[in-house]
Design a protein around this motif. Structure first.
Motif, PDB file in Angstrom:
ATOM      1  N   SER A  16       0.827  -1.206   0.000  1.00 49.62           N
ATOM      2  CA  SER A  16       0.000   0.000   0.000  1.00 49.62           C
ATOM      3  C   SER A  16       0.865   1.261   0.000  1.00 49.62           C
ATOM      4  N   VAL A  17       1.953   1.249   0.776  1.00 50.72           N
ATOM      5  CA  VAL A  17       2.866   2.392   0.806  1.00 50.72           C
ATOM      6  C   VAL A  17       3.528   2.564  -0.557  1.00 50.72           C
ATOM      7  N   VAL A  18       3.898   1.464  -1.192  1.00 49.75           N
ATOM      8  CA  VAL A  18       4.493   1.523  -2.533  1.00 49.75           C
ATOM      9  C   VAL A  18       3.516   2.176  -3.497  1.00 49.75           C
ATOM     10  N   ALA A  19       2.263   1.756  -3.467  1.00 51.43           N
ATOM     11  CA  ALA A  19       1.250   2.282  -4.389  1.00 51.43           C
ATOM     12  C   ALA A  19       0.956   3.757  -4.145  1.00 51.43           C
ATOM     13  N   LYS A  20       0.977   4.193  -2.881  1.00 50.32           N
ATOM     14  CA  LYS A  20       0.599   5.564  -2.558  1.00 50.32           C
ATOM     15  C   LYS A  20       1.749   6.562  -2.673  1.00 50.32           C
ATOM     16  N   THR A  21       2.987   6.081  -2.497  1.00 52.43           N
ATOM     17  CA  THR A  21       4.117   7.014  -2.493  1.00 52.43           C
ATOM     18  C   THR A  21       5.013   6.900  -3.711  1.00 52.43           C
ATOM     19  N   GLY A  22       4.978   5.771  -4.386  1.00 53.40           N
ATOM     20  CA  GLY A  22       5.863   5.574  -5.519  1.00 53.40           C
ATOM     21  C   GLY A  22       7.272   5.182  -5.121  1.00 53.40           C
ATOM     22  N   LEU A  23       7.507   4.950  -3.836  1.00 54.30           N
ATOM     23  CA  LEU A  23       8.818   4.494  -3.376  1.00 54.30           C
ATOM     24  C   LEU A  23       9.032   3.054  -3.809  1.00 54.30           C
ATOM     25  N   SER A  24      10.274   2.621  -3.785  1.00 57.66           N
ATOM     26  CA  SER A  24      10.547   1.220  -4.098  1.00 57.66           C
ATOM     27  C   SER A  24      10.030   0.351  -2.961  1.00 57.66           C
ATOM     28  N   LYS A  25       9.858  -0.927  -3.243  1.00 54.22           N
ATOM     29  CA  LYS A  25       9.359  -1.845  -2.227  1.00 54.22           C
ATOM     30  C   LYS A  25      10.335  -1.943  -1.059  1.00 54.22           C
TER      31      LYS A  25
END
Length: 141
Positions: A57-66
């Motif tokens: 969810s954090v990846v999807a919302k922030t665009g950061l790498s996994k």
């Protein structure tokens, strides 16, 4: 409770199950038989999201790498645990408050024998949801 059926009885049971005569499903077994396993309503009512789901969810919302997202989630959880362990409150505005509760020593009873037991004092983490979070869960927002 597991019920086993041969391959020939499985289509008949599938029809019975699909008409809601019985609450369960047919599942193929490695032995070539079919098993009917019952599902409880509580088991299917909600989904449990684990840490990997939060990371996704954090990846999807922030665009950061996994990898970076997992490091952020780990650091966040570790920070909360460290602060609670040291006796501090963690207040996240609009979400809630994490704190440590001190439970006193008390006398309890063994339900099987009725014998009195001494229950030791302990510390337990607690969470109190903020008003805004409660309203969001109830669909008021």
């Amino acid at each position: 409770m597991k019920l086993f059926f041969t391959k020939f009885a499985a289509p008949i049971m599938f029809l019975a199950l699909s008409t809601r005569v019985c609450s369960g499903f047919v599942m193929p077994r490695a032995t070539g038989q079919y098993a009917m396993r019952h599902l409880s309503a509580a088991a299917t009512a909600e989904e449990t999201i684990r840490k990997t789901g939060l990371v996704d969810s954090v990846v999807a919302k922030t665009g950061l790498s996994k990898k970076d997202s997992e490091a952020c989630v780990d650091a966040f959880l570790e920070s909360i645990a460290e602060e609670i362990t040291s006796g501090n409150k963690v207040n996240i505005a609009g979400f809630g408050t994490f704190k440590r509760a001190d439970r006193k020593a008390r006398t309890g009873r063994n339900p099987k024998t009725g014998e009195a037991l001494q229950i030791a004092a302990k510390k337990a983490p607690t969470f109190s949801a903020a008003k805004k979070f409660k309203e969001q869960v109830n669909g008021d927002i």
